[in-house]
Design a protein around this motif. Structure first.
Motif, PDB file in Angstrom:
ATOM      1  N   ARG A  33      51.137  42.420  40.716  1.00  0.00           N
ATOM      2  CA  ARG A  33      49.839  42.748  40.199  1.00  0.00           C
ATOM      3  C   ARG A  33      50.040  43.212  38.766  1.00  0.00           C
ATOM      4  O   ARG A  33      50.982  43.956  38.472  1.00  0.00           O
ATOM      5  CB  ARG A  33      49.178  43.862  41.008  1.00  0.00           C
ATOM      6  CG  ARG A  33      47.726  44.108  40.612  1.00  0.00           C
ATOM      7  CD  ARG A  33      47.006  44.991  41.592  1.00  0.00           C
ATOM      8  NE  ARG A  33      45.580  45.031  41.294  1.00  0.00           N
ATOM      9  CZ  ARG A  33      44.702  44.178  41.805  1.00  0.00           C
ATOM     10  NH1 ARG A  33      45.097  43.264  42.673  1.00  0.00           N
ATOM     11  NH2 ARG A  33      43.419  44.262  41.476  1.00  0.00           N
ATOM     12  N   ALA A  49      42.632  48.456  33.620  1.00  0.00           N
ATOM     13  CA  ALA A  49      42.241  47.387  34.535  1.00  0.00           C
ATOM     14  C   ALA A  49      43.489  46.773  35.144  1.00  0.00           C
ATOM     15  O   ALA A  49      44.585  46.901  34.598  1.00  0.00           O
ATOM     16  CB  ALA A  49      41.440  46.313  33.808  1.00  0.00           C
ATOM     17  N   SER A  50      43.304  46.098  36.289  1.00  0.00           N
ATOM     18  CA  SER A  50      44.418  45.381  36.902  1.00  0.00           C
ATOM     19  C   SER A  50      43.903  44.097  37.540  1.00  0.00           C
ATOM     20  O   SER A  50      42.708  43.963  37.832  1.00  0.00           O
ATOM     21  CB  SER A  50      45.131  46.245  37.945  1.00  0.00           C
ATOM     22  OG  SER A  50      44.290  46.482  39.060  1.00  0.00           O
ATOM     23  N   ILE A  51      44.832  43.154  37.753  1.00  0.00           N
ATOM     24  CA  ILE A  51      44.483  41.868  38.334  1.00  0.00           C
ATOM     25  C   ILE A  51      45.658  41.342  39.137  1.00  0.00           C
ATOM     26  O   ILE A  51      46.815  41.549  38.759  1.00  0.00           O
ATOM     27  CB  ILE A  51      44.063  40.862  37.233  1.00  0.00           C
ATOM     28  CG1 ILE A  51      43.501  39.566  37.841  1.00  0.00           C
ATOM     29  CG2 ILE A  51      45.238  40.560  36.304  1.00  0.00           C
ATOM     30  CD1 ILE A  51      42.806  38.677  36.814  1.00  0.00           C
ATOM     31  N   SER A  57      41.985  39.000  42.127  1.00  0.00           N
ATOM     32  CA  SER A  57      41.159  40.185  42.365  1.00  0.00           C
ATOM     33  C   SER A  57      41.393  41.208  41.264  1.00  0.00           C
ATOM     34  O   SER A  57      42.511  41.377  40.780  1.00  0.00           O
ATOM     35  CB  SER A  57      41.471  40.796  43.726  1.00  0.00           C
ATOM     36  OG  SER A  57      42.791  41.295  43.754  1.00  0.00           O
ATOM     37  N   THR A  58      40.325  41.869  40.853  1.00  0.00           N
ATOM     38  CA  THR A  58      40.404  42.792  39.718  1.00  0.00           C
ATOM     39  C   THR A  58      39.967  44.205  40.107  1.00  0.00           C
ATOM     40  O   THR A  58      39.248  44.413  41.089  1.00  0.00           O
ATOM     41  CB  THR A  58      39.519  42.314  38.557  1.00  0.00           C
ATOM     42  OG1 THR A  58      38.165  42.203  39.022  1.00  0.00           O
ATOM     43  CG2 THR A  58      39.984  40.971  38.030  1.00  0.00           C
ATOM     44  N   SER A  59      40.411  45.136  39.293  1.00  0.00           N
ATOM     45  CA  SER A  59      40.013  46.536  39.451  1.00  0.00           C
ATOM     46  C   SER A  59      39.877  47.124  38.056  1.00  0.00           C
ATOM     47  O   SER A  59      40.677  46.801  37.171  1.00  0.00           O
ATOM     48  CB  SER A  59      41.058  47.299  40.269  1.00  0.00           C
ATOM     49  OG  SER A  59      40.708  48.654  40.416  1.00  0.00           O
ATOM     50  N   TYR A  60      38.875  47.972  37.853  1.00  0.00           N
ATOM     51  CA  TYR A  60      38.628  48.560  36.543  1.00  0.00           C
ATOM     52  C   TYR A  60      38.393  50.063  36.676  1.00  0.00           C
ATOM     53  O   TYR A  60      37.869  50.537  37.689  1.00  0.00           O
ATOM     54  CB  TYR A  60      37.375  47.969  35.894  1.00  0.00           C
ATOM     55  CG  TYR A  60      37.460  46.522  35.535  1.00  0.00           C
ATOM     56  CD1 TYR A  60      37.097  45.533  36.441  1.00  0.00           C
ATOM     57  CD2 TYR A  60      37.895  46.126  34.263  1.00  0.00           C
ATOM     58  CE1 TYR A  60      37.167  44.197  36.115  1.00  0.00           C
ATOM     59  CE2 TYR A  60      37.962  44.777  33.927  1.00  0.00           C
ATOM     60  CZ  TYR A  60      37.594  43.825  34.855  1.00  0.00           C
ATOM     61  OH  TYR A  60      37.667  42.507  34.516  1.00  0.00           O
ATOM     62  N   THR A  69      37.179  43.163  30.098  1.00  0.00           N
ATOM     63  CA  THR A  69      37.368  42.178  31.158  1.00  0.00           C
ATOM     64  C   THR A  69      38.830  41.747  31.198  1.00  0.00           C
ATOM     65  O   THR A  69      39.373  41.338  30.172  1.00  0.00           O
ATOM     66  CB  THR A  69      36.487  40.948  30.934  1.00  0.00           C
ATOM     67  OG1 THR A  69      35.120  41.352  30.844  1.00  0.00           O
ATOM     68  CG2 THR A  69      36.644  39.958  32.090  1.00  0.00           C
ATOM     69  N   ILE A  70      39.431  41.818  32.367  1.00  0.00           N
ATOM     70  CA  ILE A  70      40.807  41.354  32.555  1.00  0.00           C
ATOM     71  C   ILE A  70      40.763  39.970  33.181  1.00  0.00           C
ATOM     72  O   ILE A  70      39.908  39.680  34.040  1.00  0.00           O
ATOM     73  CB  ILE A  70      41.617  42.348  33.416  1.00  0.00           C
ATOM     74  CG1 ILE A  70      43.100  42.000  33.401  1.00  0.00           C
ATOM     75  CG2 ILE A  70      41.067  42.421  34.843  1.00  0.00           C
ATOM     76  CD1 ILE A  70      43.995  43.061  34.047  1.00  0.00           C
ATOM     77  N   SER A  71      41.665  39.111  32.739  1.00  0.00           N
ATOM     78  CA  SER A  71      41.742  37.763  33.305  1.00  0.00           C
ATOM     79  C   SER A  71      43.182  37.281  33.213  1.00  0.00           C
ATOM     80  O   SER A  71      44.016  37.917  32.562  1.00  0.00           O
ATOM     81  CB  SER A  71      40.817  36.802  32.562  1.00  0.00           C
ATOM     82  OG  SER A  71      41.188  36.693  31.201  1.00  0.00           O
TER      83      SER A  71
END
Length: 123
Positions: A33, A49-51, A57-60, A69-71
């Motif tokens: 992750r 943030a994480s992805i 799946s993302t978390s902020y 925005t994480i991508s």
């Protein structure tokens, strides 16, 4: 072993945007992750943030949701952090990290770190 290299930081005026990139390499990075953290002078490193490489799946952190925005681009092995409507309080060194836990909101959950990239937002 996972290697991480951040780029894209710089000086921007308040209200502007920046996109940070984190290029990853290593044999098994796809099982990790990925997270973005930031550290302002005199403050502790904080989660942004994480992805998940696998599921996306993302978390902020709640305070940044909607502006950041994480991508990820699996083919390019790169994670991005798009930062919009930047404020002077967003000024910090931004770090990319790789770990194996979910949702990955804490510094201690990450095993590998990049060198950081400076973001400075002027008022």
């Amino acid at each position: 072993q996972v290697q991480l290299v951040e780029s894209g930081g710089g000086l921007v005026q308040a209200g502007g945007s920046l996109r940070l990139s984190c290029a990853a390499s290593g044999r098994t990075f796809s099982t990790y992750r990925m997270g973005w953290f930031r550290q302002a002078p005199g403050k502790e490193r904080e989660f942004v943030a994480s992805i998940s490489w696998y599921s996306g799946s993302t978390s902020y952190i709640d305070s940044l949701k909607g502006r950041f925005t994480i991508s990820r681009d699996n083919a390019k092995k790169t994670v991005y952090l798009q930062m919009n409507s930047l404020k002077p309080e967003d000024t910090a060194v931004y770090y990319c990290a790789a770990g194996k836990t979910t949702p990955g909101r804490y510094v201690g959950e990450y095993d590998y770190w990049g060198q950081g990239t400076q973001v400075t937002v002027s008022s």
